[in-house]
Design an enzyme around this catalytic site. Structure first.
Site, PDB file in Angstrom:
ATOM      1  N   LYS A   1       0.842  -1.191   0.000  1.00 29.69           N
ATOM      2  CA  LYS A   1       0.000   0.000   0.000  1.00 29.69           C
ATOM      3  C   LYS A   1       0.875   1.238   0.000  1.00 29.69           C
ATOM      4  O   LYS A   1       1.851   1.330   0.748  1.00 29.69           O
ATOM      5  CB  LYS A   1      -0.912  -0.004   1.228  1.00 29.69           C
ATOM      6  CG  LYS A   1      -1.765   1.233   1.386  1.00 29.69           C
ATOM      7  CD  LYS A   1      -2.850   1.082   2.426  1.00 29.69           C
ATOM      8  CE  LYS A   1      -2.336   1.021   3.818  1.00 29.69           C
ATOM      9  NZ  LYS A   1      -3.406   1.202   4.820  1.00 29.69           N
TER      10      LYS A   1
ATOM     11  N   SER B   1      -4.851   3.639 -16.898  1.00 29.71           N
ATOM     12  CA  SER B   1      -3.853   3.294 -15.891  1.00 29.71           C
ATOM     13  C   SER B   1      -3.629   4.411 -14.882  1.00 29.71           C
ATOM     14  O   SER B   1      -4.257   5.456 -14.926  1.00 29.71           O
ATOM     15  CB  SER B   1      -2.520   2.908 -16.530  1.00 29.71           C
ATOM     16  OG  SER B   1      -1.913   4.044 -17.114  1.00 29.71           O
TER      17      SER B   1
ATOM     18  N   THR C   1      -7.261  -0.336 -11.656  1.00 31.00           N
ATOM     19  CA  THR C   1      -6.542  -0.068 -12.886  1.00 31.00           C
ATOM     20  C   THR C   1      -5.203  -0.792 -12.790  1.00 31.00           C
ATOM     21  O   THR C   1      -5.044  -1.700 -11.977  1.00 31.00           O
ATOM     22  CB  THR C   1      -6.392   1.457 -13.119  1.00 31.00           C
ATOM     23  OG1 THR C   1      -5.861   1.700 -14.412  1.00 31.00           O
ATOM     24  CG2 THR C   1      -5.546   2.123 -12.061  1.00 31.00           C
ATOM     25  N   TYR C   2      -4.249  -0.396 -13.614  1.00 31.78           N
ATOM     26  CA  TYR C   2      -2.928  -1.005 -13.548  1.00 31.78           C
ATOM     27  C   TYR C   2      -1.884   0.100 -13.438  1.00 31.78           C
ATOM     28  O   TYR C   2      -2.104   1.236 -13.885  1.00 31.78           O
ATOM     29  CB  TYR C   2      -2.655  -1.908 -14.760  1.00 31.78           C
ATOM     30  CG  TYR C   2      -2.735  -1.197 -16.086  1.00 31.78           C
ATOM     31  CD1 TYR C   2      -1.582  -0.700 -16.687  1.00 31.78           C
ATOM     32  CD2 TYR C   2      -3.949  -1.011 -16.720  1.00 31.78           C
ATOM     33  CE1 TYR C   2      -1.657  -0.032 -17.903  1.00 31.78           C
ATOM     34  CE2 TYR C   2      -4.030  -0.344 -17.927  1.00 31.78           C
ATOM     35  CZ  TYR C   2      -2.870   0.141 -18.524  1.00 31.78           C
ATOM     36  OH  TYR C   2      -2.945   0.804 -19.709  1.00 31.78           O
TER      37      TYR C   2
ATOM     38  N   GLY D   1      -6.957   8.159 -18.486  1.00 35.78           N
ATOM     39  CA  GLY D   1      -8.158   7.610 -19.108  1.00 35.78           C
ATOM     40  C   GLY D   1      -9.389   7.909 -18.275  1.00 35.78           C
ATOM     41  O   GLY D   1      -9.477   8.949 -17.611  1.00 35.78           O
ATOM     42  N   ALA D   2     -10.346   6.991 -18.302  1.00 38.28           N
ATOM     43  CA  ALA D   2     -11.617   7.193 -17.606  1.00 38.28           C
ATOM     44  C   ALA D   2     -11.423   7.450 -16.111  1.00 38.28           C
ATOM     45  O   ALA D   2     -12.217   8.163 -15.487  1.00 38.28           O
ATOM     46  CB  ALA D   2     -12.525   5.986 -17.815  1.00 38.28           C
ATOM     47  N   ALA D   3     -10.362   6.896 -15.515  1.00 40.30           N
ATOM     48  CA  ALA D   3     -10.099   7.103 -14.084  1.00 40.30           C
ATOM     49  C   ALA D   3      -9.876   8.575 -13.756  1.00 40.30           C
ATOM     50  O   ALA D   3     -10.087   8.997 -12.618  1.00 40.30           O
ATOM     51  CB  ALA D   3      -8.899   6.277 -13.645  1.00 40.30           C
TER      52      ALA D   3
END
Length: 117
Positions: free
Chosen positions: A9, A25, A57-58, A73-75
């Site tokens: 984390k 990502s 995501t990655y 992106g969408a994130a």
């Protein structure tokens, strides 16, 4: 039987950028990825402390020492620059492995996203 545990984390880092037009990502300062044991392209969960959003995501490495945390992106629609997020990776392991496993948790400086020594 396998169980899924928190592997690592990155706790309380600030979003420095968001890029809606990128292909997806989260870009993370490579120093933070190394310290937390997060690999390139590894699936991560991002938890936004400011608005409660959670997404998967990655991870892709960003410039070392830059403190970059960029949702792509969408994130990018789930965060605002300056939001504080937690980035979590998970691993599947046997129950015996899980009992002995110790996750890596790092606490960078929230303002600079740099490692605190």
């Amino acid at each position: 039987m396998f169980v899924t545990l928190m592997k690592s984390k990155i706790h309380d880092v600030s979003v420095t950028q968001s890029d809606l037009n990128y292909v997806g990502s989260i870009t993370i300062d490579e120093d933070l990825m190394d310290a937390a044991g997060i690999m390139r392209n590894e699936k991560v969960q991002v938890v936004n402390n400011n608005n409660g959003e959670r997404l998967e995501t990655y991870a892709i490495p960003g410039q070392r020492g830059s403190g970059v945390i960029c949702l792509n992106g969408a994130a990018a629609r789930k965060v605002a620059v300056g939001d504080v997020v937690i980035i979590i990776s998970y691993a599947m392991m046997t129950e015996d492995e899980a009992r002995a496993f110790k996750p890596k948790v790092i606490f960078p400086d929230t303002l600079t996203n740099k490692l605190v020594l």
